[in-house]
Scaffold this motif. Structure first.
Motif, PDB file in Angstrom:
ATOM      1  N   GLN A   1       2.807  -4.728  -6.077  1.00 50.03           N
ATOM      2  CA  GLN A   1       3.505  -3.839  -5.137  1.00 50.03           C
ATOM      3  C   GLN A   1       4.612  -4.589  -4.414  1.00 50.03           C
ATOM      4  O   GLN A   1       5.690  -4.068  -4.193  1.00 50.03           O
ATOM      5  CB  GLN A   1       2.540  -3.356  -4.059  1.00 50.03           C
ATOM      6  CG  GLN A   1       1.631  -2.260  -4.452  1.00 50.03           C
ATOM      7  CD  GLN A   1       0.720  -1.923  -3.282  1.00 50.03           C
ATOM      8  OE1 GLN A   1       1.103  -1.192  -2.390  1.00 50.03           O
ATOM      9  NE2 GLN A   1      -0.480  -2.458  -3.286  1.00 50.03           N
TER      10      GLN A   1
ATOM     11  N   SER B   1      -5.724   2.092  -2.006  1.00 51.13           N
ATOM     12  CA  SER B   1      -5.791   0.764  -1.417  1.00 51.13           C
ATOM     13  C   SER B   1      -6.620   0.844  -0.148  1.00 51.13           C
ATOM     14  O   SER B   1      -6.642   1.868   0.526  1.00 51.13           O
ATOM     15  CB  SER B   1      -4.389   0.271  -1.049  1.00 51.13           C
ATOM     16  OG  SER B   1      -3.681  -0.035  -2.209  1.00 51.13           O
TER      17      SER B   1
ATOM     18  N   PRO C   1      -2.724  -6.524  -6.355  1.00 48.03           N
ATOM     19  CA  PRO C   1      -1.808  -5.750  -5.509  1.00 48.03           C
ATOM     20  C   PRO C   1      -0.486  -6.469  -5.237  1.00 48.03           C
ATOM     21  O   PRO C   1       0.440  -5.863  -4.696  1.00 48.03           O
ATOM     22  CB  PRO C   1      -2.591  -5.536  -4.224  1.00 48.03           C
ATOM     23  CG  PRO C   1      -3.615  -6.606  -4.187  1.00 48.03           C
ATOM     24  CD  PRO C   1      -3.926  -6.963  -5.618  1.00 48.03           C
TER      25      PRO C   1
ATOM     26  N   ARG D   1     -10.562  -6.272 -10.904  1.00 48.86           N
ATOM     27  CA  ARG D   1     -11.464  -7.403 -10.732  1.00 48.86           C
ATOM     28  C   ARG D   1     -12.870  -7.103 -11.215  1.00 48.86           C
ATOM     29  O   ARG D   1     -13.599  -8.007 -11.593  1.00 48.86           O
ATOM     30  CB  ARG D   1     -11.484  -7.842  -9.272  1.00 48.86           C
ATOM     31  CG  ARG D   1     -10.159  -8.388  -8.785  1.00 48.86           C
ATOM     32  CD  ARG D   1      -9.773  -9.625  -9.578  1.00 48.86           C
ATOM     33  NE  ARG D   1      -8.429 -10.050  -9.262  1.00 48.86           N
ATOM     34  CZ  ARG D   1      -8.141 -11.206  -8.647  1.00 48.86           C
ATOM     35  NH1 ARG D   1      -9.086 -12.026  -8.312  1.00 48.86           N
ATOM     36  NH2 ARG D   1      -6.886 -11.525  -8.401  1.00 48.86           N
TER      37      ARG D   1
ATOM     38  N   PHE E   1      -4.417  -5.314   1.957  1.00 48.70           N
ATOM     39  CA  PHE E   1      -3.855  -4.457   0.910  1.00 48.70           C
ATOM     40  C   PHE E   1      -4.612  -4.665  -0.390  1.00 48.70           C
ATOM     41  O   PHE E   1      -5.386  -5.610  -0.521  1.00 48.70           O
ATOM     42  CB  PHE E   1      -2.338  -4.655   0.751  1.00 48.70           C
ATOM     43  CG  PHE E   1      -1.896  -5.934   0.087  1.00 48.70           C
ATOM     44  CD1 PHE E   1      -0.797  -5.938  -0.761  1.00 48.70           C
ATOM     45  CD2 PHE E   1      -2.560  -7.134   0.306  1.00 48.70           C
ATOM     46  CE1 PHE E   1      -0.387  -7.108  -1.355  1.00 48.70           C
ATOM     47  CE2 PHE E   1      -2.137  -8.304  -0.281  1.00 48.70           C
ATOM     48  CZ  PHE E   1      -1.040  -8.282  -1.123  1.00 48.70           C
ATOM     49  N   GLY E   2      -4.429  -3.756  -1.327  1.00 43.44           N
ATOM     50  CA  GLY E   2      -5.130  -3.859  -2.598  1.00 43.44           C
ATOM     51  C   GLY E   2      -6.371  -2.985  -2.637  1.00 43.44           C
ATOM     52  O   GLY E   2      -6.781  -2.399  -1.645  1.00 43.44           O
ATOM     53  N   SER E   3      -6.954  -2.918  -3.819  1.00 44.02           N
ATOM     54  CA  SER E   3      -8.108  -2.049  -4.034  1.00 44.02           C
ATOM     55  C   SER E   3      -9.377  -2.712  -3.521  1.00 44.02           C
ATOM     56  O   SER E   3      -9.390  -3.899  -3.205  1.00 44.02           O
ATOM     57  CB  SER E   3      -8.243  -1.770  -5.531  1.00 44.02           C
ATOM     58  OG  SER E   3      -8.452  -2.999  -6.196  1.00 44.02           O
TER      59      SER E   3
ATOM     60  N   TYR F   1     -10.557  -5.637  -5.612  1.00 42.24           N
ATOM     61  CA  TYR F   1      -9.690  -6.812  -5.422  1.00 42.24           C
ATOM     62  C   TYR F   1     -10.062  -7.536  -4.131  1.00 42.24           C
ATOM     63  O   TYR F   1     -10.209  -8.760  -4.108  1.00 42.24           O
ATOM     64  CB  TYR F   1      -8.227  -6.374  -5.387  1.00 42.24           C
ATOM     65  CG  TYR F   1      -7.290  -7.534  -5.196  1.00 42.24           C
ATOM     66  CD1 TYR F   1      -6.861  -8.285  -6.285  1.00 42.24           C
ATOM     67  CD2 TYR F   1      -6.864  -7.903  -3.929  1.00 42.24           C
ATOM     68  CE1 TYR F   1      -6.035  -9.378  -6.105  1.00 42.24           C
ATOM     69  CE2 TYR F   1      -6.041  -8.991  -3.746  1.00 42.24           C
ATOM     70  CZ  TYR F   1      -5.618  -9.720  -4.836  1.00 42.24           C
ATOM     71  OH  TYR F   1      -4.811 -10.799  -4.646  1.00 42.24           O
TER      72      TYR F   1
ATOM     73  N   THR G   1      -4.996   0.877   5.422  1.00 46.60           N
ATOM     74  CA  THR G   1      -4.730   1.434   6.743  1.00 46.60           C
ATOM     75  C   THR G   1      -5.935   2.236   7.227  1.00 46.60           C
ATOM     76  O   THR G   1      -6.641   2.851   6.433  1.00 46.60           O
ATOM     77  CB  THR G   1      -3.509   2.371   6.726  1.00 46.60           C
ATOM     78  OG1 THR G   1      -3.727   3.353   5.723  1.00 46.60           O
ATOM     79  CG2 THR G   1      -2.234   1.624   6.420  1.00 46.60           C
TER      80      THR G   1
END
Lengths: 457, 357
Positions: free
Chosen positions: A416, B301, A413, A42, B200-202, B205, B304
C-alpha cells in the motif's frame, strides 16, 4: 480453524483462497497445488504437491475442513492420466480425509456430473439421475467421482460431504476456449442456452458451505437463472456474436489442439465443443434456500454483464502510459533511503474495463514494473482501473480508497505504501514549477479525461 | 490490554491562535485521560512537519503534563536520537529529570526520524541515521546506571563524565523504539526494546509480526539494563455513541492523518505551507457508506477504530487476538474538534475499556 484447499492456484482456487485469507476465524490455511499460488498471506502455507501423491495426507492433520478443487478441466492429456488425476487424485484426497478424521469435505463437482447429454428434465434438480457419458472425459470423471463419493459417504458418515455442482464458470482467468473468446469480447453462436455461473458466486457458495451450521450435506446446483442463447446474451451485453455452423464447429474441434500447441489459445479439449447441443437447464433453488446463496450473477445475462464490467478487455492506453512512465522514472531515480533495504514483489490487479495486471518488483529499493502476474507475490493490490485514473485526476484520493475498501490488499501491507508513494510522487510532480511540472500536468490532464465507453461491438 | 493516547499535535490549516489552542486542548485531553484511567500519554518529536505534527518539544509538554496528572504514564513516543537533533547526554539528563519529577512514570521511546523535512533541517547524515540511533540507544541506559560514564564509539568519544541526575525507576525507565518500516519490529525485539508500531495490514499479518517480535525479544541481547517485551500499535481512533457521527469525523480525521503523513514521507520532497493534495472535507455520502461497511469486513485492514462502542470493541478484539499489548489511540487528528476528542475519550473509557480489563 484449519482449512486445506487442493487446487488453490487455479481460477476458482484463487478466489477461494482470497476469501479464506479474509476470514479471521481461519488461523491456518494450506493450499496444495503444482503451481505456486497467486496470493500471499501470513497464514497461508502453499505446498507444491500432486493430488495423486499419498504423502499429501500429512498436511491434513488437524484440519477442520478440506476443500477439494484440484481437477483437470480441459487439456490434451492422455485419458489414463486425466482419469488418474481427477479420479485417482480425489480418491487419494478422500483417503487422507478419512485418515485424519477431517469432519468436513467440500467438493466442487459440476453440472457435467449429470452427463452432458440430451433428454434431461427441465430443470435439472439435485435428485435428477446422473448419466454416465464415457466419451466425454470431463463429464465421465465428474460422474465417477460422485459415485466414489457415494461409497465414501456410506462408509464414513462422520464426514459431512458437500457437493457443489456449478454450471460453466465465467470470470477472469478462464483457462479455456470460452475464456479466450470472451477476452476478445466474442460469443460463439449456439441455439442451446449455455448454463453459466459467475465464478465469484461459486467461491461464495464454497464459503457458505464451509460456514453452514449444521454442515451442509448433499448436492447443490449452482447456476444463474434464466439461461439464454448466445444470441440473446450477446444482444443484452454488447458482446460480438460469432456465427458458426455444425461444419465450422467440427473444423474448429480439429484445429483447436493445433492452435493450443502453438500457444494461440488455451489448451482445448475438442470434446467440449461437441457438447453444445445438449440442453441443460439447472435449478439452484436448493443452494439459495439452504446455503443462503445470493449470486451477484443472478441470471445468465447478469453473469455476462458482470464479465463485461469486471474483467479487463484491452488495457486503457492511459494506464499503459502511466505505468510506463512510473517504470522510466523509477529507473532514473535513486532509491529513497526508507526503501533502500526493501524487497517486495507486488501483484497489481487493475479490474474492470481498461484494466490489466502488472508485477511491481522492489529489489533493494529499486522498482521495476513488468507485465503479467508474479507467482507467488508478496502482496496483491486490487483496484478498478477507473479508480486509479480517478486518483491521478484528483477525483478521489488515496486515503479514501484505503478507508472505503476500494483498494484491496492481500499479503504484505507495505505494498500500500509503495502504491501510495507512486501516486503521491506523481501528484507532487504535477504541482512542480517549470517544464517537468508542466509536462506532468498535461499528462495528468490526459489521464484524467473521462473514460471512453468500452468498445464492445 | 492497555489503552493509551497519542499526540502528534495535528492542526488542519493552522493560525497562530489555533496552534496555541491545540496545545491547551492537548493538556486538557491528557488530564481527562489520567482521570479516566488511561495507561499512558505518548508524544512524538517532529520538526517542521507543518499541519501534520507541531510537537517539536515533547520534553516540555510532557513535563507540564506530569505536573498536571497523577497516575498516567508519561511516554516519549519517540525521541529522535541522531545527534544533530539531540545529544545523547542531553536525552539521558532530560528523561531522568522527567522521571524524578513525574514520580517514576516515564516510558522512553526512541527513533531516528524518517522525513526529509527534519533530516535536511538539522543537516543530519541520512546515510547513517540507523548507526547513530544504535550507538546512542546503547549509550543512554549506561549513562543512567554508571556512576562515571565514558564511551568510545563511531560517533562519540566521551571522557569519564558523571551524567546526572539518575532516574528513579530501577534500573531505568522502560525503553521502546519506533518501527516505521514493516519489518523492523523483529529488529527492535532483538535489542530488547518495546515496539511502537503504526497500525496497518491484515489480522494475520499483524499476528505474524507480533509473533516475530516476541521470538526476537525472547532471544534478545538487550541494549538496556532490562528488557522490555511490549508490542504497541497506534490506530487512528474516534469512538462516539452515534456511529454515523463518529465515522463522519473519524474517517475524515483518519484520512487527514494518512494523507498529510504521505505528503511528508512519500512525496520525495520537503513541502512547505498548507499541505496540498490533503483532503480536509467530509467523505462523500457514498464513500462514507462504503467506509462504514468496510470496517471489520472480511479481508479489511486492522488499522482504525472509528465508530460506536460496539464497532470499536470488535476492532479492539482483533488487535487483542493478534497479541497486541497496548493500543495508543490517535484521537487528536487534524480536523477533529477538541470537544469530540473529549467525548471519544470518555466513551471509549466507559464502553470499550472495561471489556478488555
Amino acid at each position: 480453524m484449519k482449512v486445506v484447499v487442493t487446487g488453490g492456484s487455479g481460477q476458482l482456487g484463487t478466489l477461494v483462497l482470497r476469501r479464506l485469507l479474509g476470514l479471521r476465524k481461519i488461523k491456518q490455511l494450506v493450499s496444495l497445488d503444482l503451481r505456486p499460488p497467486a496470493l500471499a498471506g501470513r497464514k497461508l502455507t502453499a505446498i507444491h504437491a500432486d493430488v495423486r501423491d499419498p504423502a499429501i495426507a500429512a498436511h491434513f492433520a488437524g484440519a477442520d475442513a478440506v476443500i477439494h478443487l484440484a481437477f483437470v478441466v480441459t487439456g490434451l492429456l492422455p485419458r489414463p492420466q486425466f482419469d488418474a488425476i481427477n479420479i485417482g487424485g480425489t480418491d487419494n484426497v478422500l483417503a487422507a480425509v478419512a485418515a485424519h478424521q477431517v469432519p468436513r469435505f467440500i467438493y466442487t463437482s459440476s453440472i457435467a456430473a449429470y452427463g452432458v447429454v440430451s433428454g434431461h428434465p427441465d430443470p435439472i434438480v439435485e435428485t435428477t439421475p446422473r448419466r454416465y457419458q464415457p466419451e466425454f472425459a470431463y463429464s465421465a470423471c465428474k460422474y465417477t467421482v460422485e459415485e466414489h463419493l457415494d461409497a465414501f459417504e456410506a462408509a464414513h458418515p462422520e464426514v459431512a460431504i458437500t457437493r457443489l455442482r456449478p454450471a460453466i464458470l465465467v470470470g477472469n482467468h478462464m483457462e479455456h476456449v470460452l475464456g479466450d473468446m470472451l477476452r476478445r469480447r466474442v460469443l460463439v453462436d449456439s441455439e442451446t442456452p449455455m448454463p453459466l455461473v459467475w465464478d465469484e458466486d461459486v467461491a461464495d457458495a464454497i464459503i457458505l458451505a464451509l460456514q453452514a451450521a449444521p454442515a451442509a450435506r448433499g448436492a447443490f446446483n449452482l447456476g444463474a437463472r434464466e439461461p439464454a442463447s448466445s444470441a440473446e446474451l450477446a444482444r443484452a451485453t454488447g458482446l460480438r456474436l460469432l456465427r458458426s455452423s455444425p461444419l465450422g464447429r467440427a473444423i474448429a474441434a480439429r484445429a483447436l489442439p493445433l492452435l493450443a500447441r502453438l500457444g494461440v489459445i488455451h489448451a482445448a479439449d475438442p470434446a467440449w465443443l461437441k457438447q453444445t447441443a445438449a440442453r441443460m437447464v439447472m435449478a439452484s433453488d436448493k443452494a439459495r434456500a439452504e446455503l443462503g446463496w445470493r449470486p451477484r450473477g443472478d441470471t445468465a445475462v447478469d453473469v455476462l454483464r458482470l464479465y463485461v464490467s469486471e474483467v479487463p478487455g484491452r488495457e486503457d492506453p492511459r494506464i499503459t502510459a502511466f505505468l510506463g512512465m512510473v517504470k522510466l522514472a523509477a529507473r532514473r531515480m535513486p532509491a529513497p533511503p526508507e526503501a533502500r533495504h526493501m524487497n517486495l514483489t507486488i501483484h497489481l490487479v487493475l479490474t474492470g474495463p481498461g484494466g490489466g495486471e502488472r508485477t511491481l518488483r522492489l529489489r533493494d529499493g529499486r522498482l521495476d514494473i513488468t507485465r503479467g502476474a508474479p507467482r507467488p507475490p508478496d502482496s496483491t493490490l486490487t483496484l478498478r482501473a477507473q479508480t486509479l485514473l480517478d486518483v491521478l485526476a484528483g477525483r478521489t484520493d488515496f486515503g479514501t480508497l484505503q478507508l472505503t475498501g476500494a483498494l484491496r490488499v492481500e499479503g504484505d501491507p507495505a505494498a500500500q505504501m509503495m502504491l501510495g508513494a507512486i501516486v503521491t510522487g506523481f501528484k507532487t510532480q504535477a504541482r512542480a514549477r517549470g517544464l517537468r511540472g508542466q509536462i506532468t500536468r498535461a499528462f495528468g490532464k490526459w489521464l484524467g479525461a473521462h473514460a471512453q465507453p468500452e468498445r464492445t461491438a | 490490554m492497555k489503552f493509551s493516547i497519542f499526540f502528534e499535535m495535528q492542526i488542519a490549516d493552522p493560525t497562530r491562535a489555533s496552534e496555541v489552542q491545540v496545545f491547551h486542548d492537548c493538556v486538557e485531553q491528557a488530564v481527562l485521560a489520567d482521570q479516566l484511567g488511561y495507561h499512558c500519554v505518548w508524544e512524538v518529536e517532529h520538526h517542521g512537519l507543518y499541519e501534520y505534527s507541531h510537537s517539536s518539544a515533547p520534553e516540555v509538554f510532557l513535563a507540564f503534563i506530569a505536573a498536571r496528572t497523577q497516575k498516567i504514564r508519561i511516554g516519549h513516543g519517540v525521541t529522535l536520537l541522531p545527534h544533530r537533533y539531540n545529544h545523547p547526554i542531553r536525552i539521558a539528563e532530560r528523561v531522568a529529570t522527567l522521571d524524578i519529577l513525574s514520580g517514576g512514570r516515564v516510558n522512553w521511546g526512541s527513533g531516528k526520524s524518517s522525513s526529509l523535512t527534519e533530516q535536511h533541517a538539522f543537516e543530519s547524515d541520512i546515510a547513517n541515521l540507523h548507526a547513530q540511533w544504535l550507538e546512542a540507544v546503547e549509550m543512554i541506559p549506561r549513562m543512567w546506571s554508571a556512576d562515571v560514564f565514558s564511551h568510545k564509539g563511531k560517533f562519540f568519544d566521551i571522557p569519564p563524565t558523571q551524567v546526572v541526575p539518575k532516574p528513579v525507576q530501577t534500573p531505568h525507565p522502560p525503553m521502546f523504539a519506533a518501527c516505521s518500516k514493516p519489518d523492523s519490529a523483529a529488529a527492535v525485539g532483538r535489542l530488547g526494546l518495546g515496539a511502537l508500531n503504526f497500525a496497518f495490514g491484515s489480522d494475520d499479518y499483524l499476528t505474524d509480526k507480533v509473533a516475530e517480535y516476541r521470538k526476537a525479544s525472547a532471544a534478545a541481547h538487550p541494549v538496556g539494563r532490562q528488557k522490555t517485551e511490549w508490542f504497541a500499535c497506534t490506530p487512528a481512533t474516534l469512538v462516539l455513541r452515534d456511529d454515523k457521527k463518529a465515522c463522519e469525523y473519524g474517517m475524515r480525521g483518519a484520512r487527514f492523518f494518512g494523507s498529510s503523513m504521505a505528503e511528508y514521507y512519500f512525496s520525495g520532497t520537503r513541502p512547505t505551507g498548507k499541505l496540498k493534495g490533503v483532503p480536509r472535507d467530509f467523505l462523500s455520502p457514498a464513500d462514507l457508506t462504503a467506509a462504514m461497511a468496510a470496517r471489520n469486513a472480511p479481508g479489511s485492514s486492522v488499522a482504525t477504530i472509528v465508530g460506536d462502542p460496539a464497532s470499536a470493541r470488535e476492532t479492539v478484539e482483533r488487535f487483542k487476538d493478534a497479541g497486541v499489548d497496548e493500543l495508543i489511540l490517535v484521537m487528536q487528528m487534524g480536523t477533529v474538534p477538541h470537544e469530540l476528542v473529549m467525548e471519544s475519550l470518555r466513551t471509549f473509557a466507559e464502553d470499550v475499556m472495561p471489556h478488555f480489563g
